[in-house]
Design an enzyme around this catalytic site. Structure first.
Site, mmCIF file in Angstrom:
data_model
loop_
_atom_site.group_PDB
_atom_site.id
_atom_site.type_symbol
_atom_site.label_atom_id
_atom_site.label_comp_id
_atom_site.label_asym_id
_atom_site.label_seq_id
_atom_site.Cartn_x
_atom_site.Cartn_y
_atom_site.Cartn_z
ATOM 1 N NE ARG A 40 64.658 54.338 -16.494
ATOM 2 C CZ ARG A 40 64.435 54.301 -17.803
ATOM 3 N NH1 ARG A 40 64.093 53.180 -18.391
ATOM 4 N NH2 ARG A 40 64.566 55.391 -18.532
ATOM 5 C CB SER A 111 70.604 60.469 -13.007
ATOM 6 O OG SER A 111 70.122 59.156 -12.932
ATOM 7 C CE LYS A 140 67.494 59.135 -19.266
ATOM 8 N NZ LYS A 140 66.344 59.299 -18.393
HETATM 9 N N1 TZP Z 1 69.832 56.271 -17.814
HETATM 10 C C1 TZP Z 1 70.876 56.577 -18.565
HETATM 11 S S1 TZP Z 1 71.152 55.405 -19.753
HETATM 12 C C2 TZP Z 1 69.838 54.465 -19.229
HETATM 13 C C3 TZP Z 1 69.230 55.102 -18.151
HETATM 14 C C4 TZP Z 1 68.052 54.627 -17.437
HETATM 15 C C5 TZP Z 1 69.442 53.184 -19.873
HETATM 16 C C6 TZP Z 1 70.418 52.078 -19.641
HETATM 17 O O1 TZP Z 1 70.000 50.896 -20.294
HETATM 18 P P1 TZP Z 1 70.991 49.939 -21.092
HETATM 19 O O2 TZP Z 1 70.073 49.028 -21.875
HETATM 20 O O3 TZP Z 1 71.788 49.190 -20.071
HETATM 21 O O4 TZP Z 1 71.815 50.805 -21.989
#
Ligand code: TZP
Ligand code: MG
Length: 209
Positions: A40, A111, A140
């Site tokens: 990602r 998602s 995010k």
């Molecule tokens: N989609 C929803 S929350 C997120 C994504 C890609 C980020 C998750 O990252 P982290 O650091 O584990 O909270």
């Protein structure tokens, strides 16, 4: 796909790694036993062009060394070009229908945040769904507000055979709540990327389930 493969779902791009050595972080995570990996590479600091593709290939090569599925986030062209194991899409990306049509039998993850999004994902044979953010996340930019485990639990109850991974702010301390709500695993960026001891952190995710 087997739901066990979602147990510790590691997601990373170079923007998530402070040390400037994202490949070293990925290899440590693979050695520690993450069960699937999502590439990602995203946001203002992300690599682009040839550097983006080269980095993706290097990540894929490491995943192959540890026989862990290599999933590409959003970018279907890259997933096809690299013959990745799968693609993960959100609701702002290409449609689930189009994604399934173009990637064929590869792993497709989607998602979802609502029952109607979920029904579309199921209609086009999503292999798993990602649900979150469960807790607050700084990884995010456009994340929706944290929702807790309620929706995940509803999905797990109504669709018991659908593989589910929770995402967003998940740590070894709260992972059991996601599993208890019906998640098959947890998708994690910062708790692994920022860990001082990746081996121990990944083990804790498994032990604390
Ligand atoms: N989609 C929803 S929350 C997120 C994504 C890609 C980020 C998750 O990252 P982290 O650091 O584990 O909270
Ligand atoms: Mg997306």
């Amino acid at each position: 796909m087997k739901r066990e493969q979602l147990e510790v779902y590691f997601i990373m791009g170079s923007q998530n790694v402070k040390s400037n050595e994202p490949l070293a972080v990925l290899e440590k995570a693979l050695q520690a036993g993450v069960t699937i990996f999502q590439f990602r590479e995203k946001g203002a600091d992300a690599r682009t062009g040839q550097a983006y593709e080269d980095f993706a290939r290097a990540c894929q090569k490491l995943c192959q060394k540890y026989t862990i599925p290599f999933i590409v986030n959003d970018d279907i062209e890259l997933a096809l070009k690299l013959d990745a194991d799968g693609l993960h899409i959100g609701q702002d990306d290409l449609s689930v229908k189009e994604a399934r049509k173009r990637i064929g039998e590869k792993i497709l993850g989607v998602s979802v945040h609502t029952m109607s999004e979920l029904e579309v994902a199921i209609q086009f044979d999503t292999d798993y769904v990602g649900i979150g953010p469960i807790y607050g996340t700084k990884s995010k930019d456009d994340a929706k507000p944290a929702t807790g485990t309620r929706f995940l639990n509803q999905v797990a109850t109504n669709y018991p055979s659908l593989p589910i991974v929770g995402i967003g702010g998940i740590t070894p301390e709260n992972t059991h709540e996601v599993i208890r709500a019906g998640g098959d695993g947890v998708a994690v960026i910062s708790a692994i990327c920022e860990s001082e001891d990746i081996q121990a952190t990944v083990q804790l995710f498994k032990i604390n389930k």
